[in-house]
Scaffold this active site. Structure first.
Site, mmCIF file in Angstrom:
data_model
loop_
_atom_site.group_PDB
_atom_site.id
_atom_site.type_symbol
_atom_site.label_atom_id
_atom_site.label_comp_id
_atom_site.label_asym_id
_atom_site.label_seq_id
_atom_site.Cartn_x
_atom_site.Cartn_y
_atom_site.Cartn_z
ATOM 1 N N TYR A 14 57.752 47.275 93.990
ATOM 2 C CA TYR A 14 58.017 47.718 92.426
ATOM 3 C C TYR A 14 59.436 48.072 92.010
ATOM 4 O O TYR A 14 60.121 48.000 91.296
ATOM 5 C CB TYR A 14 57.177 49.137 92.005
ATOM 6 N N HIS A 19 59.671 48.203 84.981
ATOM 7 C CA HIS A 19 59.056 49.459 84.817
ATOM 8 C C HIS A 19 59.866 50.402 85.607
ATOM 9 O O HIS A 19 59.860 51.650 85.607
ATOM 10 C CB HIS A 19 57.443 49.678 85.367
ATOM 11 N N PHE A 61 53.430 57.703 90.996
ATOM 12 C CA PHE A 61 53.247 56.464 90.368
ATOM 13 C C PHE A 61 53.508 56.847 88.516
ATOM 14 O O PHE A 61 53.341 57.918 88.245
ATOM 15 C CB PHE A 61 51.790 55.897 90.543
ATOM 16 N N ASN A 63 52.100 56.641 85.908
ATOM 17 C CA ASN A 63 51.054 57.315 84.941
ATOM 18 C C ASN A 63 50.802 58.868 85.222
ATOM 19 O O ASN A 63 49.970 59.439 84.554
ATOM 20 C CB ASN A 63 49.743 56.437 84.924
ATOM 21 N N ASN A 107 52.500 55.514 79.275
ATOM 22 C CA ASN A 107 51.781 56.325 80.018
ATOM 23 C C ASN A 107 52.337 57.474 80.809
ATOM 24 O O ASN A 107 52.082 58.657 80.886
ATOM 25 C CB ASN A 107 50.770 55.768 80.882
#
Length: 181
Positions: A14, A19, A61, A63, A107
């Site tokens: 990631y 993001h 993470f 969320n 989120n």
């Protein structure tokens, strides 16, 4: 004391995704040096301290980012919190500032709002909306043209955050540092 939290997802896969622009900004700020790493276990993230400034990269993470912010907030009780995150609804390269308000469907922001409320400043970095599904797009890497521009956007945001820490006035910062694509 000020807490600056950059949102993103942990893991090599990631690292360079859209993001993760929040993490990227924290990394940009860390390059100035002088930060000490603080034990990360109880804060559910990587926490760095320099004087009265805390920089946080949650390891929960995206969320569940609120869990990490709540842990740091409960322990340090910072006077100010600034959260940096990606925003699909802003064209790539756009930077906006706001205090409170709705999560806009993000989120990570929803998680924070649910656990500590929404009385904090936000730096919204536009990533635009691609043609793929939302998940594929936000978890995709920036294209080459975007990568070059992203460095300038992150430098701009770093200056804005440092001035926001100094003056504490999100309206003033918004007037001075809002960036259009």
């Amino acid at each position: 004391m000020t807490l600056v939290a950059g949102l993103g997802n942990i893991g090599k896969e990631y690292e360079n995704t859209r993001h993760n622009v929040g993490f990227m900004l924290i990394d940009t700020m860390l390059k100035d040096g002088g930060f000490n790493s603080v034990s990360s276990g109880k804060f559910q993230g990587e926490l760095f301290k320099k004087g009265s400034l805390l920089l946080l990269k949650p390891s929960t993470f995206m969320n569940l980012s609120g869990n990490s912010l709540k842990a740091v907030n409960d322990f340090y009780k910072p006077d100010n919190i600034i959260v940096i995150h990606d925003d699909l609804d802003l064209p790539f390269g756009t930077v906006r500032f706001k205090r409170g308000g709705s999560s806009g469907g993000h989120n990570g922001i929803k998680s924070i709002d649910n656990l500590i409320g929404n009385d904090y400043d936000r730096v919204r970095i536009g990533i635009g909306r691609g043609n793929n599904s939302v998940i594929s797009y936000v978890l995709g890497e920036f294209i080459d043209d975007e990568k070059d521009r992203l460095k300038d956007v992150l430098a701009h945001c770093k200056n804005a955050v440092l001035e926001l820490i100094s003056c504490g006035d999100i309206t003033q910062i918004s007037s001075k540092f809002t960036l259009k694509a």
